[in-house]
Design a protein around this motif. Structure first.
Motif, short mmCIF file in Angstrom:
data_model
loop_
_atom_site.label_atom_id
_atom_site.label_comp_id
_atom_site.label_asym_id
_atom_site.label_seq_id
_atom_site.Cartn_x
_atom_site.Cartn_y
_atom_site.Cartn_z
N SER A 25 -7.94 12.72 12.40
CA SER A 25 -6.48 13.05 11.85
C SER A 25 -6.36 12.72 10.73
O SER A 25 -5.87 13.59 9.64
CB SER A 25 -5.49 12.61 12.95
N TRP A 26 -6.91 11.42 10.08
CA TRP A 26 -6.58 10.96 8.88
C TRP A 26 -7.44 12.08 7.88
O TRP A 26 -7.00 12.09 6.70
CB TRP A 26 -7.21 9.56 8.76
N LEU A 27 -8.62 12.24 8.24
CA LEU A 27 -9.28 12.92 7.21
C LEU A 27 -8.84 14.37 7.03
O LEU A 27 -8.74 14.94 6.03
CB LEU A 27 -10.82 13.20 8.06
N GLY A 28 -8.10 15.15 8.01
CA GLY A 28 -7.86 16.26 8.07
C GLY A 28 -6.39 15.96 7.06
O GLY A 28 -6.09 17.00 6.23
N MET A 29 -5.36 15.14 7.28
CA MET A 29 -4.20 14.94 6.34
C MET A 29 -4.63 14.65 4.88
O MET A 29 -4.28 15.17 4.11
CB MET A 29 -3.39 13.62 6.92
N ARG A 30 -5.99 13.80 4.56
CA ARG A 30 -6.59 13.86 3.44
C ARG A 30 -6.69 15.07 2.76
O ARG A 30 -6.48 15.42 1.64
CB ARG A 30 -7.63 12.83 3.20
N VAL A 31 -7.47 15.99 3.39
CA VAL A 31 -7.91 17.13 2.75
C VAL A 31 -6.51 18.15 2.26
O VAL A 31 -6.62 18.85 1.53
CB VAL A 31 -8.94 18.10 3.71
N VAL A 32 -5.57 17.95 3.19
CA VAL A 32 -4.30 18.76 2.82
C VAL A 32 -3.82 18.07 1.46
O VAL A 32 -3.37 18.98 0.47
CB VAL A 32 -3.19 18.47 3.93
N GLY A 33 -3.88 16.84 1.34
CA GLY A 33 -3.26 16.37 -0.10
C GLY A 33 -4.25 16.84 -1.34
O GLY A 33 -3.76 17.11 -2.34
N PHE A 34 -5.63 16.70 -0.93
CA PHE A 34 -6.45 17.15 -1.92
C PHE A 34 -6.26 18.84 -2.16
O PHE A 34 -6.41 19.11 -3.39
CB PHE A 34 -7.82 16.94 -1.59
N ARG A 35 -6.15 19.39 -1.17
CA ARG A 35 -5.82 20.87 -1.22
C ARG A 35 -4.73 21.13 -2.26
O ARG A 35 -4.77 22.17 -3.12
CB ARG A 35 -5.58 21.40 0.24
N LYS A 36 -3.44 20.45 -2.15
CA LYS A 36 -2.30 20.58 -2.61
C LYS A 36 -2.66 20.31 -4.34
O LYS A 36 -2.19 21.11 -5.29
CB LYS A 36 -1.15 19.63 -2.24
N ALA A 37 -3.28 19.27 -4.60
CA ALA A 37 -3.70 18.85 -5.70
C ALA A 37 -4.59 19.68 -6.54
O ALA A 37 -4.41 20.12 -7.82
CB ALA A 37 -4.24 17.66 -5.79
N ALA A 38 -5.24 20.50 -5.81
CA ALA A 38 -6.26 21.50 -6.37
C ALA A 38 -5.87 22.79 -6.44
O ALA A 38 -6.26 23.72 -7.03
CB ALA A 38 -7.62 21.39 -5.49
#
Length: 153
Positions: A25-38
């Motif tokens: 779950s943490w990994l999925g949330m991290r991807v969301v953050g990196f997706r927004k930044a990118a």
């Protein structure tokens, strides 16, 4: 017919198994953050090579980190079922070993993902957490031995 009795320490195996759900779950949330930044919109899974090559340096870095975060998460997903299954099976006969190896696997998955996104160029920071791979093979070996023991009982 073989009757299975769970060892008294099997709860540790279950706790170790549940910890993997939190990491996923943490990994999925991290991807969301990196997706927004990118600024990569859904449904695109990765930034393309062309996007990265033609982007200004700061955006190229954000796109690269997004790809690394996504790849770290995908790698977790590719290996989670095997590690989890091996942990649960091995725990039938070797609960403390399975729980301990499961904990080491989980911690190394966090280190792997963190390292993947902190490396500036090629994602080699993931190698700091690469011990998960060895631990996974050991878990598979213990699972095979536990299955053999049950089958031969």
């Amino acid at each position: 017919m073989v009757a299975l009795e769970l060892p008294s320490q099997y709860g540790y195996v279950l706790l170790s198994a549940v910890s993997t759900f939190f990491v996923g779950s943490w990994l999925g949330m991290r991807v969301v953050g990196f997706r927004k930044a990118a600024k990569i919109s859904y449904p695109y899974e990765y930034a393309s090579y062309e996007q990265i090559q033609t982007a200004p340096p700061a955006r190229a870095q954000a796109l690269h980190k997004f790809n690394c975060a996504q790849r770290g998460h995908q790698n977790f997903n590719e290996n989670h079922v095997t590690a989890l299954g091996a942990m649960l099976i091995a725990g039938l006969k070797y609960p403390i070993v399975a729980a301990s190896l499961g904990a080491v696997w989980t911690i190394n998955r966090v280190i792997y993902a963190w390292g993947y996104t902190t490396d500036k160029k090629d994602g080699k920071g993931r190698y700091y957490g690469i011990a998960w791979m060895l631990v996974q093979y050991i878990l598979i070996g213990y699972a095979g031995k536990a299955a053999w023991d049950v089958a031969m009982a």
